[in-house]
Design a protein around this motif. Structure first.
Motif, PDB file in Angstrom:
ATOM      1  N   ALA A 255     -14.404  16.549  -2.378  1.00  0.00           N
ATOM      2  CA  ALA A 255     -14.466  15.093  -2.273  1.00  0.00           C
ATOM      3  C   ALA A 255     -13.546  14.597  -1.158  1.00  0.00           C
ATOM      4  O   ALA A 255     -12.465  15.149  -0.939  1.00  0.00           O
ATOM      5  CB  ALA A 255     -14.081  14.445  -3.601  1.00  0.00           C
ATOM      6  N   GLY A 256     -13.962  13.547  -0.460  1.00  0.00           N
ATOM      7  CA  GLY A 256     -13.166  12.973   0.622  1.00  0.00           C
ATOM      8  C   GLY A 256     -12.260  11.866   0.135  1.00  0.00           C
ATOM      9  O   GLY A 256     -11.055  12.054  -0.055  1.00  0.00           O
ATOM     10  N   THR A 257     -12.815  10.699  -0.120  1.00  0.00           N
ATOM     11  CA  THR A 257     -12.050   9.573  -0.661  1.00  0.00           C
ATOM     12  C   THR A 257     -12.446   9.402  -2.118  1.00  0.00           C
ATOM     13  O   THR A 257     -13.588   9.058  -2.432  1.00  0.00           O
ATOM     14  CB  THR A 257     -12.359   8.274   0.118  1.00  0.00           C
ATOM     15  OG1 THR A 257     -11.996   8.451   1.489  1.00  0.00           O
ATOM     16  CG2 THR A 257     -11.565   7.107  -0.462  1.00  0.00           C
ATOM     17  N   TRP A 258     -11.501   9.662  -2.997  1.00  0.00           N
ATOM     18  CA  TRP A 258     -11.842   9.606  -4.413  1.00  0.00           C
ATOM     19  C   TRP A 258     -10.644   9.193  -5.255  1.00  0.00           C
ATOM     20  O   TRP A 258      -9.501   9.260  -4.810  1.00  0.00           O
ATOM     21  CB  TRP A 258     -12.413  10.941  -4.897  1.00  0.00           C
ATOM     22  CG  TRP A 258     -11.421  12.055  -5.033  1.00  0.00           C
ATOM     23  CD1 TRP A 258     -10.887  12.802  -4.024  1.00  0.00           C
ATOM     24  CD2 TRP A 258     -10.848  12.549  -6.244  1.00  0.00           C
ATOM     25  NE1 TRP A 258     -10.017  13.736  -4.540  1.00  0.00           N
ATOM     26  CE2 TRP A 258      -9.974  13.598  -5.902  1.00  0.00           C
ATOM     27  CE3 TRP A 258     -10.990  12.202  -7.586  1.00  0.00           C
ATOM     28  CZ2 TRP A 258      -9.250  14.318  -6.860  1.00  0.00           C
ATOM     29  CZ3 TRP A 258     -10.266  12.907  -8.538  1.00  0.00           C
ATOM     30  CH2 TRP A 258      -9.415  13.960  -8.170  1.00  0.00           C
ATOM     31  N   VAL A 259     -10.924   8.769  -6.478  1.00  0.00           N
ATOM     32  CA  VAL A 259      -9.904   8.229  -7.383  1.00  0.00           C
ATOM     33  C   VAL A 259      -9.968   8.969  -8.712  1.00  0.00           C
ATOM     34  O   VAL A 259     -11.053   9.243  -9.241  1.00  0.00           O
ATOM     35  CB  VAL A 259     -10.118   6.721  -7.606  1.00  0.00           C
ATOM     36  CG1 VAL A 259      -9.219   6.200  -8.725  1.00  0.00           C
ATOM     37  CG2 VAL A 259      -9.863   5.948  -6.316  1.00  0.00           C
ATOM     38  N   PHE A 260      -8.790   9.288  -9.220  1.00  0.00           N
ATOM     39  CA  PHE A 260      -8.663   9.897 -10.557  1.00  0.00           C
ATOM     40  C   PHE A 260      -8.085   8.859 -11.504  1.00  0.00           C
ATOM     41  O   PHE A 260      -7.061   8.245 -11.217  1.00  0.00           O
ATOM     42  CB  PHE A 260      -7.747  11.119 -10.478  1.00  0.00           C
ATOM     43  CG  PHE A 260      -7.556  11.838 -11.790  1.00  0.00           C
ATOM     44  CD1 PHE A 260      -8.553  12.649 -12.292  1.00  0.00           C
ATOM     45  CD2 PHE A 260      -6.377  11.713 -12.508  1.00  0.00           C
ATOM     46  CE1 PHE A 260      -8.387  13.325 -13.494  1.00  0.00           C
ATOM     47  CE2 PHE A 260      -6.194  12.383 -13.702  1.00  0.00           C
ATOM     48  CZ  PHE A 260      -7.203  13.192 -14.205  1.00  0.00           C
TER      49      PHE A 260
ATOM     50  N   ILE B 174      -2.934   4.242 -18.668  1.00  0.00           N
ATOM     51  CA  ILE B 174      -3.811   4.627 -17.563  1.00  0.00           C
ATOM     52  C   ILE B 174      -2.948   5.087 -16.405  1.00  0.00           C
ATOM     53  O   ILE B 174      -2.134   4.318 -15.881  1.00  0.00           O
ATOM     54  CB  ILE B 174      -4.700   3.453 -17.095  1.00  0.00           C
ATOM     55  CG1 ILE B 174      -5.720   3.091 -18.179  1.00  0.00           C
ATOM     56  CG2 ILE B 174      -5.436   3.823 -15.806  1.00  0.00           C
ATOM     57  CD1 ILE B 174      -6.585   1.889 -17.816  1.00  0.00           C
ATOM     58  N   GLY B 175      -3.108   6.344 -16.026  1.00  0.00           N
ATOM     59  CA  GLY B 175      -2.496   6.847 -14.810  1.00  0.00           C
ATOM     60  C   GLY B 175      -3.579   6.966 -13.758  1.00  0.00           C
ATOM     61  O   GLY B 175      -4.772   7.069 -14.080  1.00  0.00           O
ATOM     62  N   ALA B 176      -3.201   6.936 -12.492  1.00  0.00           N
ATOM     63  CA  ALA B 176      -4.229   6.974 -11.455  1.00  0.00           C
ATOM     64  C   ALA B 176      -3.716   7.667 -10.204  1.00  0.00           C
ATOM     65  O   ALA B 176      -2.512   7.701  -9.944  1.00  0.00           O
ATOM     66  CB  ALA B 176      -4.694   5.562 -11.111  1.00  0.00           C
ATOM     67  N   THR B 177      -4.662   8.202  -9.439  1.00  0.00           N
ATOM     68  CA  THR B 177      -4.373   8.868  -8.170  1.00  0.00           C
ATOM     69  C   THR B 177      -5.468   8.522  -7.173  1.00  0.00           C
ATOM     70  O   THR B 177      -6.647   8.472  -7.539  1.00  0.00           O
ATOM     71  CB  THR B 177      -4.323  10.400  -8.356  1.00  0.00           C
ATOM     72  OG1 THR B 177      -3.286  10.730  -9.278  1.00  0.00           O
ATOM     73  CG2 THR B 177      -4.068  11.115  -7.039  1.00  0.00           C
ATOM     74  N   LEU B 178      -5.050   8.315  -5.940  1.00  0.00           N
ATOM     75  CA  LEU B 178      -5.988   8.171  -4.828  1.00  0.00           C
ATOM     76  C   LEU B 178      -5.790   9.359  -3.908  1.00  0.00           C
ATOM     77  O   LEU B 178      -4.661   9.647  -3.491  1.00  0.00           O
ATOM     78  CB  LEU B 178      -5.717   6.866  -4.067  1.00  0.00           C
ATOM     79  CG  LEU B 178      -6.400   6.720  -2.694  1.00  0.00           C
ATOM     80  CD1 LEU B 178      -7.921   6.715  -2.838  1.00  0.00           C
ATOM     81  CD2 LEU B 178      -5.916   5.460  -1.990  1.00  0.00           C
ATOM     82  N   MET B 179      -6.880  10.068  -3.603  1.00  0.00           N
ATOM     83  CA  MET B 179      -6.825  11.158  -2.638  1.00  0.00           C
ATOM     84  C   MET B 179      -7.758  10.857  -1.475  1.00  0.00           C
ATOM     85  O   MET B 179      -8.888  10.379  -1.670  1.00  0.00           O
ATOM     86  CB  MET B 179      -7.194  12.493  -3.282  1.00  0.00           C
ATOM     87  CG  MET B 179      -6.111  13.043  -4.195  1.00  0.00           C
ATOM     88  SD  MET B 179      -6.411  14.774  -4.683  1.00  0.00           S
ATOM     89  CE  MET B 179      -6.218  15.633  -3.115  1.00  0.00           C
TER      90      MET B 179
END
Length: 316
Positions: A127-132, A139-144
């Motif tokens: 994946a290129g631009t994606w969110v966890f 709610i925890g979150a990550t942007l890669m």
């Protein structure tokens, strides 16, 4: 990353309730796990990390250690600035533990660790631009972006769970009111059930009215799956708020993929379609733009340990 040393690494997932450790190979395979209750003091918590590692070292030869922490880290990932459910406050955890165990130590946010695990070995590979989105107690979150974790200027991005969706709404542990995670998380399910339960009704409603403090998110999910009217109403409300949060993220970041991880998505069949429907309705340009693929993570409860163990390998 240097993969010349193919010894396993150890990943810790340190949450407010449990401290878990796993021995992980270079290919992401989990060889052994240990778990214990998370202590309430700094000294006891760090002693626990050392003790679990010593137990694993009795049968394995790890090359490095990673700690996935449910809290805020400094940009260099040396210090745990604040963790709502852990005792560390502006603590130089990385150096302190490295000195005690004699191995390289890597610190990482727990959501980032799980996201990295999914990117390397799970549902986000390629994946290129994606969110966890880690949906559990909160709610925890990550942007890669292109294989890199986006941390922001001060190491705390992105706190999607603490976007205000109801001004003056439910109190959040972060100190704010009306955060998304107070309406779309495992603990939020109980609050919503209490609001929707009709006195005198049976099933889940009666249970919530009589013993609210004993009701769990898992129990509400089970009730909804069994067709309980209150349980189903709670899940419909949850799906709406989650979909609204996903729409906000999509409007800001336009990701190709959003993965839901954590404990709540284990029951994704109860709410994911409805959440995606709400997202599709509420994004800017609804009906005239591509939507992100929304799915569930593959690595389950091991994602954080696998991810941070792999990040530790990369720092060797």
């Amino acid at each position: 990353m240097d993969f010349t040393d193919l010894r396993p690494t150890v990943g810790f997932d340190i949450g407010g309730t449990h401290c878990r450790a796993a021995v992980v190979t270079a290919s992401g395979e989990v060889l052994e796990t240990l778990s214990t209750a998370t202590p309430a003091t700094v000294e006891a918590l760090e002693d626990t990390v050392v003790r679990l590692l010593d137990q694993l070292r009795a049968t394995h030869d790890p090359a490095a250690v990673g700690l996935a922490v449910a809290g805020f880290l400094d940009p260099a990932r040396e210090t745990v600035r604040f963790a709502p459910h852990l005792p560390w406050r502006n603590a130089p955890v990385r150096a302190r533990l490295a000195g005690r165990i004699g191995l390289p130590v890597t610190l990482e946010h727990d959501a980032n660790s799980a996201a990295w695990g999914e990117y390397r070995f799970g549902a986000a590979q390629g994946a290129g631009t994606w969110v966890f989105f880690a949906v559990g107690t909160g709610i925890g979150a990550t942007l890669m972006i292109d294989g890199e974790i986006f941390r922001g200027a001060h190491g705390t991005a992105p706190e999607f769970g603490h976007l205000t969706v109801v001004p003056g709404g439910r109190q959040c542990a972060c100190g704010k009111r009306g955060c998304l995670e107070r309406y779309a998380s495992g603990t939020a399910l109980v609050d919503t059930a209490a609001e929707l339960a009709v006195p005198g009704a049976g099933g889940l409603a009666r249970r919530v009215v009589e013993k609210r403090d004993a009701v769990t998110g898992a129990e509400i999910m089970a009730a909804a799956r069994a067709g309980d009217p209150t349980g189903m109403a709670v899940l419909a409300d949850f799906a709406g708020w989650l979909g609204r949060g996903l729409a906000m993220v999509t409007d800001v970041l336009d990701p190709e993929l959003i993965l839901l991880g954590g404990g709540v998505p284990l029951d994704a069949d109860l709410f994911l379609d409805a959440a995606c429907g709400r997202m599709a309705e509420e994004i800017v340009g609804a009906g005239h733009r591509p939507l992100p693929v929304v799915g569930t993570a593959e690595l389950g409860a091991h994602a954080g340990m696998i991810g941070v163990a792999d990040l530790a390998r990369g720092q060797m």
